[in-house]
Design a protein around this motif. Structure first.
Motif, PDB file in Angstrom:
ATOM      1  N   TYR A  25     -11.701   3.683  -2.374  1.00 13.42           N
ATOM      2  CA  TYR A  25     -11.395   4.937  -1.703  1.00 13.42           C
ATOM      3  C   TYR A  25     -11.373   6.017  -2.771  1.00 13.42           C
ATOM      4  O   TYR A  25     -10.627   5.912  -3.753  1.00 13.42           O
ATOM      5  CB  TYR A  25     -10.033   4.868  -1.006  1.00 13.42           C
ATOM      6  CG  TYR A  25      -9.677   6.152  -0.289  1.00 13.42           C
ATOM      7  CD1 TYR A  25     -10.119   6.385   1.010  1.00 13.42           C
ATOM      8  CD2 TYR A  25      -8.914   7.129  -0.915  1.00 13.42           C
ATOM      9  CE1 TYR A  25      -9.812   7.566   1.664  1.00 13.42           C
ATOM     10  CE2 TYR A  25      -8.594   8.306  -0.259  1.00 13.42           C
ATOM     11  CZ  TYR A  25      -9.048   8.518   1.021  1.00 13.42           C
ATOM     12  OH  TYR A  25      -8.734   9.696   1.673  1.00 13.42           O
TER      13      TYR A  25
ATOM     14  N   ARG B 289     -10.237   9.251  -4.253  1.00 13.45           N
ATOM     15  CA  ARG B 289      -9.117  10.171  -4.075  1.00 13.45           C
ATOM     16  C   ARG B 289      -9.586  11.620  -4.076  1.00 13.45           C
ATOM     17  O   ARG B 289      -9.010  12.461  -3.404  1.00 13.45           O
ATOM     18  CB  ARG B 289      -8.080   9.961  -5.179  1.00 13.45           C
ATOM     19  CG  ARG B 289      -7.402   8.599  -5.099  1.00 13.45           C
ATOM     20  CD  ARG B 289      -6.441   8.377  -6.247  1.00 13.45           C
ATOM     21  NE  ARG B 289      -7.128   8.307  -7.523  1.00 13.45           N
ATOM     22  CZ  ARG B 289      -6.531   8.217  -8.704  1.00 13.45           C
ATOM     23  NH1 ARG B 289      -5.222   8.210  -8.769  1.00 13.45           N
ATOM     24  NH2 ARG B 289      -7.234   8.143  -9.812  1.00 13.45           N
TER      25      ARG B 289
ATOM     26  N   SER C  20      -8.039   1.455  -0.346  1.00 10.55           N
ATOM     27  CA  SER C  20      -7.217   1.520   0.856  1.00 10.55           C
ATOM     28  C   SER C  20      -7.407   0.188   1.585  1.00 10.55           C
ATOM     29  O   SER C  20      -8.225  -0.642   1.184  1.00 10.55           O
ATOM     30  CB  SER C  20      -7.691   2.676   1.738  1.00 10.55           C
ATOM     31  OG  SER C  20      -9.062   2.476   2.079  1.00 10.55           O
TER      32      SER C  20
ATOM     33  N   TYR D 247      -9.389   2.772  -6.760  1.00 13.04           N
ATOM     34  CA  TYR D 247      -8.301   2.580  -5.805  1.00 13.04           C
ATOM     35  C   TYR D 247      -8.876   2.115  -4.478  1.00 13.04           C
ATOM     36  O   TYR D 247      -9.924   2.578  -4.057  1.00 13.04           O
ATOM     37  CB  TYR D 247      -7.493   3.877  -5.633  1.00 13.04           C
ATOM     38  CG  TYR D 247      -6.633   4.126  -6.852  1.00 13.04           C
ATOM     39  CD1 TYR D 247      -5.311   3.704  -6.892  1.00 13.04           C
ATOM     40  CD2 TYR D 247      -7.170   4.726  -7.995  1.00 13.04           C
ATOM     41  CE1 TYR D 247      -4.534   3.888  -8.021  1.00 13.04           C
ATOM     42  CE2 TYR D 247      -6.397   4.903  -9.134  1.00 13.04           C
ATOM     43  CZ  TYR D 247      -5.080   4.485  -9.131  1.00 13.04           C
ATOM     44  OH  TYR D 247      -4.312   4.651 -10.258  1.00 13.04           O
TER      45      TYR D 247
ATOM     46  N   PHE E 111       0.821  -1.210   0.000  1.00 15.88           N
ATOM     47  CA  PHE E 111       0.000   0.000   0.000  1.00 15.88           C
ATOM     48  C   PHE E 111       0.860   1.267   0.000  1.00 15.88           C
ATOM     49  O   PHE E 111       0.325   2.370   0.003  1.00 15.88           O
ATOM     50  CB  PHE E 111      -0.929   0.024   1.224  1.00 15.88           C
ATOM     51  CG  PHE E 111      -2.131  -0.878   1.115  1.00 15.88           C
ATOM     52  CD1 PHE E 111      -3.297  -0.435   0.502  1.00 15.88           C
ATOM     53  CD2 PHE E 111      -2.102  -2.159   1.623  1.00 15.88           C
ATOM     54  CE1 PHE E 111      -4.403  -1.250   0.396  1.00 15.88           C
ATOM     55  CE2 PHE E 111      -3.206  -2.987   1.525  1.00 15.88           C
ATOM     56  CZ  PHE E 111      -4.363  -2.544   0.911  1.00 15.88           C
TER      57      PHE E 111
ATOM     58  N   LEU F 113      -2.803   3.467  -1.031  1.00 13.73           N
ATOM     59  CA  LEU F 113      -3.815   2.977  -1.978  1.00 13.73           C
ATOM     60  C   LEU F 113      -3.227   1.956  -2.949  1.00 13.73           C
ATOM     61  O   LEU F 113      -2.031   1.973  -3.236  1.00 13.73           O
ATOM     62  CB  LEU F 113      -4.401   4.148  -2.779  1.00 13.73           C
ATOM     63  CG  LEU F 113      -5.068   5.261  -1.970  1.00 13.73           C
ATOM     64  CD1 LEU F 113      -5.572   6.351  -2.898  1.00 13.73           C
ATOM     65  CD2 LEU F 113      -6.209   4.719  -1.122  1.00 13.73           C
TER      66      LEU F 113
ATOM     67  N   GLU G 282       1.476   4.082  -3.459  1.00  9.10           N
ATOM     68  CA  GLU G 282       0.508   5.123  -3.820  1.00  9.10           C
ATOM     69  C   GLU G 282      -0.089   5.768  -2.574  1.00  9.10           C
ATOM     70  O   GLU G 282      -1.285   6.069  -2.544  1.00  9.10           O
ATOM     71  CB  GLU G 282      -0.612   4.526  -4.681  1.00  9.10           C
ATOM     72  CG  GLU G 282      -0.179   4.088  -6.056  1.00  9.10           C
ATOM     73  CD  GLU G 282       0.185   5.265  -6.953  1.00  9.10           C
ATOM     74  OE1 GLU G 282      -0.370   6.356  -6.767  1.00  9.10           O
ATOM     75  OE2 GLU G 282       1.054   5.075  -7.829  1.00  9.10           O
TER      76      GLU G 282
END
Lengths: 155, 155
Positions: free
Chosen positions: A71, A73, A55, A53, A29, A35, A32
């Motif tokens: 998630y 962004r 998490s 994406y 993770f 993510l 990114e």
């Protein structure tokens, strides 16, 4: 819930542990900022439907509810595809790649289209002769499904 | 080169212009600091093979050579899949999604496997009962293809 029960046999605490242990060993993770890219493929047609994406929380929620959850962004919060439209993505399987920095989610879409613009797949434009050309027709009317800009943003 | 000729009809300068104009209108390279996630799908089997990232340069090189090319975030340079292994990905089509922040690349893999670990697809592990389990057997011996750590890193 059926999916959840298939995945974990023990009580809630043991389930959480049995999931977290291998996940933390394999999934990366960090590349990114917390993510991982998640590609959603229709389990039946094999069409790629969208890329989002996840998490850790989004992945856990996906696994515990069976509804694919991302998630956002831009909004910086979890969003379960289908919460606004009813077009949930029912989880069938999750694979990860060699580097553990991407997920391939196989799902069955509940609605006629995954894309908030009314198409079956978000990938409805193909590059042809140097221009993006629509490769599909609309599967539903997004204005009838997403009544407000707010719900459209949530998808 | 055939792919390139199909895409652009004019002289080199006109080709570049006709490509850049629609790309800059639709594609959003800003969300990931100049990169866009690129999902590669086998044009024939529909299996998702890998996920990489493309910069504008990587996309242009992909289009002009017909060999799918990425930007390596770890090495901070372009890399054409197959330059080390010979397992090129021959471009068939490129689609983008509603937000213009992801690409779906359909390709024909030249080799038996795309993954540098020897598998047909990089997504060779599926989550089962809370653990990642291999869902495929090796398609080739990576030690015979990637002779040094350096070439393995390049893939």
């Amino acid at each position: 819930m059926l999916y959840f029960e298939q995945m974990f046999a023990g009580p809630a605490s043991a389930r959480a542990f049995s999931f977290m242990a291998p996940m933390s060993e394999i999934l990366d993770f960090d590349k990114e900022g917390g993510l991982i890219a998640a590609v959603v493929q229709d389990a039946n047609t094999r069409r790629v439907l969208m890329v989002g994406y996840m998490s850790r929380e989004a992945l856990e929620k996906t696994l515990t509810t069976g509804h694919v959850t991302f998630y956002s962004r831009s909004r910086r919060q979890l969003w379960t595809k289908g919460d606004s439209s009813g077009h949930y993505l029912h989880l069938k399987s999750i694979a990860t790649d060699c580097d553990g920095d991407a997920l391939l989610v196989e799902a069955e879409p509940a609605g006629p289209g995954v894309c908030h613009n009314g198409y079956y797949s978000c990938f409805y434009r193909t590059l042809e002769d140097g221009a993006w050309v629509e490769n599909d027709t609309r599967a539903y009317n997004p204005d009838a499904v997403y009544r407000t800009q707010e719900t459209k943003a949530k998808r």
